[in-house]
Design a protein around this motif. Structure first.
Motif, mmCIF file in Angstrom:
data_model
loop_
_atom_site.group_PDB
_atom_site.id
_atom_site.type_symbol
_atom_site.label_atom_id
_atom_site.label_comp_id
_atom_site.label_asym_id
_atom_site.label_seq_id
_atom_site.Cartn_x
_atom_site.Cartn_y
_atom_site.Cartn_z
ATOM 1 N N LYS A 133 0.144 2.331 -2.578
ATOM 2 C CA LYS A 133 0.332 3.696 -3.080
ATOM 3 C C LYS A 133 1.024 4.568 -2.024
ATOM 4 C CE LYS A 133 -0.522 6.854 -6.312
ATOM 5 N NZ LYS A 133 -0.003 6.743 -7.687
ATOM 6 N N TYR A 134 0.589 4.413 -0.783
ATOM 7 C CA TYR A 134 1.118 5.261 0.290
ATOM 8 C C TYR A 134 2.533 4.860 0.709
ATOM 9 C CZ TYR A 134 -3.883 6.439 0.889
ATOM 10 O OH TYR A 134 -5.180 6.822 0.689
ATOM 11 N N THR A 135 2.867 3.575 0.589
ATOM 12 C CA THR A 135 4.147 3.092 1.126
ATOM 13 C C THR A 135 5.172 2.819 0.029
ATOM 14 O OG1 THR A 135 3.428 0.772 1.116
ATOM 15 C CG2 THR A 135 3.014 2.046 3.118
ATOM 16 N N TYR A 183 5.258 14.701 4.366
ATOM 17 C CA TYR A 183 4.390 13.527 4.476
ATOM 18 C C TYR A 183 3.785 13.436 5.884
ATOM 19 C CZ TYR A 183 2.998 9.008 2.430
ATOM 20 O OH TYR A 183 2.298 7.972 1.875
ATOM 21 N N ALA A 206 -3.325 8.930 4.068
ATOM 22 C CA ALA A 206 -1.929 8.584 3.783
ATOM 23 C C ALA A 206 -1.018 9.068 4.904
ATOM 24 C CB ALA A 206 -1.496 9.194 2.452
ATOM 25 N N PHE A 255 1.277 7.101 7.654
ATOM 26 C CA PHE A 255 2.704 7.418 7.839
ATOM 27 C C PHE A 255 3.033 7.517 9.327
ATOM 28 C CE2 PHE A 255 6.294 10.199 8.476
ATOM 29 C CZ PHE A 255 7.176 9.880 7.461
ATOM 30 N N THR A 313 -1.931 14.459 0.417
ATOM 31 C CA THR A 313 -0.574 14.407 0.982
ATOM 32 C C THR A 313 0.438 13.960 -0.056
ATOM 33 O OG1 THR A 313 -1.382 13.960 3.220
ATOM 34 C CG2 THR A 313 0.884 13.325 2.736
ATOM 35 N N LEU A 314 0.087 12.919 -0.823
ATOM 36 C CA LEU A 314 1.007 12.463 -1.865
ATOM 37 C C LEU A 314 1.235 13.547 -2.901
ATOM 38 C CD1 LEU A 314 0.138 8.712 -2.592
ATOM 39 C CD2 LEU A 314 1.809 9.679 -1.037
ATOM 40 N N GLU A 326 -4.388 1.164 -1.592
ATOM 41 C CA GLU A 326 -4.005 2.345 -0.811
ATOM 42 C C GLU A 326 -2.669 2.119 -0.109
ATOM 43 O OE1 GLU A 326 -8.188 4.498 0.446
ATOM 44 O OE2 GLU A 326 -7.577 2.681 1.525
ATOM 45 N N SER A 348 -4.608 11.148 -3.075
ATOM 46 C CA SER A 348 -4.193 11.625 -1.760
ATOM 47 C C SER A 348 -3.617 13.027 -1.879
ATOM 48 C CB SER A 348 -3.135 10.675 -1.167
ATOM 49 O OG SER A 348 -2.439 11.294 -0.113
#
Length: 808
Positions: free
Chosen positions: A237-239, A355, A362, A366, A338-339, A234, A336
């Motif tokens: 993926k998010y960063t 974002y 996610a 952020f 958001t993504l 995670e 996600s």
């Protein structure tokens, strides 16, 4: 300071030292690379009858290090032949040779006592005026200068490269109170123009700027794992790219760099920055401490946050670490909302807002990452730098962020984000929810942004004068983002044409991966029309991540599947005609590629009057990978260049074979230098820009120079010597042999023969001179015939769906 760096001595040949030596060799500097003498013989040395006095033994450490570096992929050197610019030796026999060096760079182990002993030797042998710098990443620079002569002190400072030195742009300069200001000015110039770096002037504070902020950001995130219930997958993926960070994101980056490096910098900051209000962030979470104890340091120990294993069938699989149990398991897919919402938003600044406003895990990460980061960086001014823009420069150049923290803050809105920082519930150690007073002062003075563009030049808010000032050096750059709004003269869905001033215009692609389809072809022709009618020259480049990934193969696939060959023939003819216009227009055309310049992007470059390319340009004709030959003039162009290289006293088939194999093996250059060696560039018709930020300004200057010299429209070539059957015999025999040996497939053999047919001018009975148009016509015919093949369509479809070539 008037300096001419002809020779550099690099002291220490480890991972950094050997690669720094390679990068100086890249720019044409002679390098002396030294390391310690071994204290014991290896068994194989004893077997050869060598002793500790043998030169091969005494230079074993430095030679092994350099050999290892040269075999590294990606390579630290532009061309293997540049390695002969590096001479190796050892501290005992060759330290005296630094007397001939103009710059001595120390890159030994991170211990002050060892560095001091090395500098004592340097002081003994260096000539007066020689620059001396340390590549330390954590030891205070002023401590290393103590006890030395005045000349040593005034020519000494820190010059911190980031690893790998060839690819990472950050170059930190850390002067002491004794450093002559002219030394700083010279190193700034040299780092920028010649080494191609983003030069960041730092104060002599712990970890300087890049690592101080970068390691804070990474470790702050590790403290959020537990409260947010995050997994390794995670976090990465998010960063990653969605956040404007590299694909390696957070934990993959830690594995590549080495967990021990992260731990060492964190421990150094804990020890050396006792007054840092967020020092608790540098205290390592238990799972990182346990990983360090177990020597799970990343790629160097074959396991870290990820571990590559093989299953029963020998297939590789990458497992991820469970941070609670410290056990490896199958990676889980991460979803996600958001993504998903950020995907269609190409503008990175607008994407940051999307974002931040998400409602899932996610977006929660952020906010929990960025709000403390904004507070932290605001408090580092003026401690680590007087000018906050240097922090943004360091994070973009050293950590690969698209936007630095102040730029992200700007994108979210400075004033409104301060209120969110105050109300953020998940706080990190040392976080108070209050940003530095100077930010409030800025807002109270009526300035709502950290940055603004004035007359095409990026300005920053200067804390001392409470006004905006141009970022030093920004006036020498041309940034399309900064001028596009006011200076666009034409655009369509895939191209924007911008007036650069002085009679030069720029044609910019902005399709996905800057692929070349109908809209780009229309735009390029419109740019040439405008330039011929109203301007003096044309530049073709853009501000994207890659110059161009080539032709829009999706469009080709649709036409081929529907067997609309008349339409496809017209599209290919238009592509060819556009490439030819780049060379045969009445104005000079300069193409300025960088990063990927593949397929059609390469063909456009090959047809320009001049190519001003970035040092990191990966150029190639890769059409074989999708089952066709280059059809936008690339096959014709290699036949033309082979013809120009034929010599009466040499076997012409050998020259043809070399050019044929470059295309037939879809060779892609690993640097601008190799692009020339592979034949994609012609002597006298290209120049290399080391600093990516300077590429457009350099290209404009070249277009203007060509115009001022009195540009004359050239005539199309009709004197291209092709070998006909004499060459085809070599091509057919070679492809048959490769097929018989199972090196290529039946379809590869067919593509090879089509390419050979074009480059030999067909089955002419004897070597003959033909025109460019003749070759273009048979190139297009061969391309269309291959598009009718089922296996070609399979290859194109596989590339479109899987993103990698199919060998069928």
């Amino acid at each position: 300071m008037k300096k001419n760096i002809k020779k550099v001595a690099v002291l220490g040949s480890g991972v950094m030292g050997s690669r720094i030596a390679c990068h100086f060799a890249n720019i044409g500097v002679e390098v002396l690379l030294l390391d310690i003498v071994p204290k014991e013989l290896l068994p194989q040395e004893e077997a050869k009858g060598l002793s500790l006095e043998s030169k091969a033994v005494r230079n074993r450490i430095v030679n092994t290090s350099l050999d290892t570096a040269l075999k590294t992929n990606p390579s630290p050197i532009y061309s293997k032949r540049f390695a002969n610019r590096i001479t190796t030796g050892n501290f005992e026999d060759n330290m005296k040779d630094i007397a001939h060096a103009d710059w001595v760079i120390e890159v030994v182990v991170e211990r002050l006592d060892i560095k001091k002993s090395v500098f004592d030797q340097v002081e003994k042998y260096r000539k007066e005026g020689t620059l001396v710098t340390s590549n330390t990443s954590g030891i205070p620079i002023h401590l290393m200068a103590e006890g030395h002569s005045e000349d040593f002190k005034k020519n000494f400072c820190g010059t911190h490269f980031f690893n790998p030195p060839r690819y990472l742009e950050l170059f930190e300069i850390i002067p002491t109170e004794h450093t002559d200001p002219s030394v700083i000015d010279f190193l700034t110039y040299f780092g920028d123009k010649l080494l191609g770096k983003t030069v960041v002037l730092c104060k002599d504070t712990p970890a300087f700027i890049g690592n101080r902020i970068g390691v804070y950001s990474m470790l702050a995130l590790t403290h959020l794992i537990e409260p947010l219930g995050l997994t390794v997958e995670e976090v990465d993926k998010y960063t990653g790219p969605a956040m404007g960070h590299p694909k390696s994101a957070t934990f993959r980056t830690a594995d590549v760099v080495g967990l021990d490096t992260l731990v060492n910098v964190a421990n150094g900051l804990t020890e050396n920055a006792p007054n840092d209000e967020a020092k608790g962030v540098f205290q390592l979470p238990s799972y990182i401490s346990q990983m360090a104890e177990k020597k799970w340091l990343g790629e160097k120990t074959k396991q870290g946050f990820y571990k590559k294993v093989k299953d029963d069938k020998g297939n590789s699989n990458i497992l991820s670490l469970n941070l609670k149990t410290l056990e490896y398991g199958e990676q889980q897919k991460v979803k996600s909302s958001t993504l998903e919402a950020t995907k269609p938003v190409e503008d990175i600044r607008k994407r940051m807002k999307v974002y931040e406003q998400g409602t899932d895990k996610a977006a929660e990460l952020f906010r929990a990452m960025h709000y403390p980061l904004f507070e932290y960086v605001s408090n580092r001014v003026p401690e680590i730098t007087d000018d906050f823009y240097r922090i943004d420069d360091a994070m973009r150049a050293g950590f690969g962020w698209e936007l630095g923290p102040f730029e992200v803050w700007d994108a979210l809105g400075v004033r409104e984000t301060i209120e969110k920082i105050k109300s953020e519930e998940k706080r990190l150690p040392g976080q108070s929810g209050q940003v530095a007073a100077w930010v409030h002062d800025m807002l109270e003075a009526g300035h709502e942004h950290f940055y603004k563009v004035v007359d095409g030049v990026k300005n920053y808010y200067d804390i001392q004068s409470k006004s905006y000032k141009a970022i030093p050096g920004a006036e020498d750059l041309i940034v399309l983002d900064n001028i596009r709004e006011k200076h666009t003269i034409w655009k369509n869905s895939g191209v924007t044409i911008t007036d650069l001033g002085d009679g030069i215009i720029n044609c910019e692609f902005h399709t996905k991966m800057n692929t070349i389809g109908g809209d780009v072809i229309q735009g390029v022709n419109k740019a040439i029309d405008l330039a011929e009618q109203e301007y003096r020259g044309l530049v073709i480049t853009n501000d994207g991540k890659n110059f161009s990934a080539g032709a829009n193969i999706g469009m080709i696939f649709m036409m081929a599947v529907e067997q609309d060959y008349d339409e496809l023939n017209m599209a290919i003819r238009m592509f060819q005609n556009t490439a030819m216009r780049l060379r045969y227009s009445s104005i000079p055309v300069v193409v300025a590629p960088f990063q990927l310049a593949l397929g059609g992007g390469c063909e456009f470059s090959m047809h320009a009057d001049f190519v001003q390319l970035h040092a990191e340009t990966y150029m190639g004709l890769v059409e074989f990978g999708v089952g066709v030959i280059p059809g936008g003039g690339g096959s014709k162009e290699f036949a033309l260049r082979a013809s120009d290289e034929f010599k009466e006293d040499q076997i012409t088939q050998n020259t043809l074979k070399e050019r044929f194999l470059t295309v037939g093996q879809a060779k892609v250059s690993t640097s601008a230098v190799e692009a020339y060696e592979l034949g994609y560039l012609q002597k006298g018709k290209f120049a290399i820009t080391m600093n990516r930020k300077r590429l457009l300004a350099d290209a404009k200057a070249k277009a203007l120079e060509l115009a001022n010299e009195g540009y004359l429209q050239p005539a199309q070539r009709k004197d291209i010597k092709v070998l006909g059957k004499q060459g085809l015999g070599i091509v057919y025999a070679g492809s048959a042999s490769m097929h018989a040996g199972n090196y290529i497939s039946e379809h590869d053999k067919k593509i090879s023969e089509k390419l050979g047919w074009v480059m030999c001018g067909g089955d002419l009975s004897a070597p003959t001179e033909v025109s460019e148009q003749y070759l273009l016509d048979i190139e297009r015919k061969a391309f269309l015939e291959l598009c009718a093949e089922r296996k070609t369509l399979e290859r194109i479809q596989h590339m479109l769906t899987k993103g990698k070539p199919l060998r069928n």
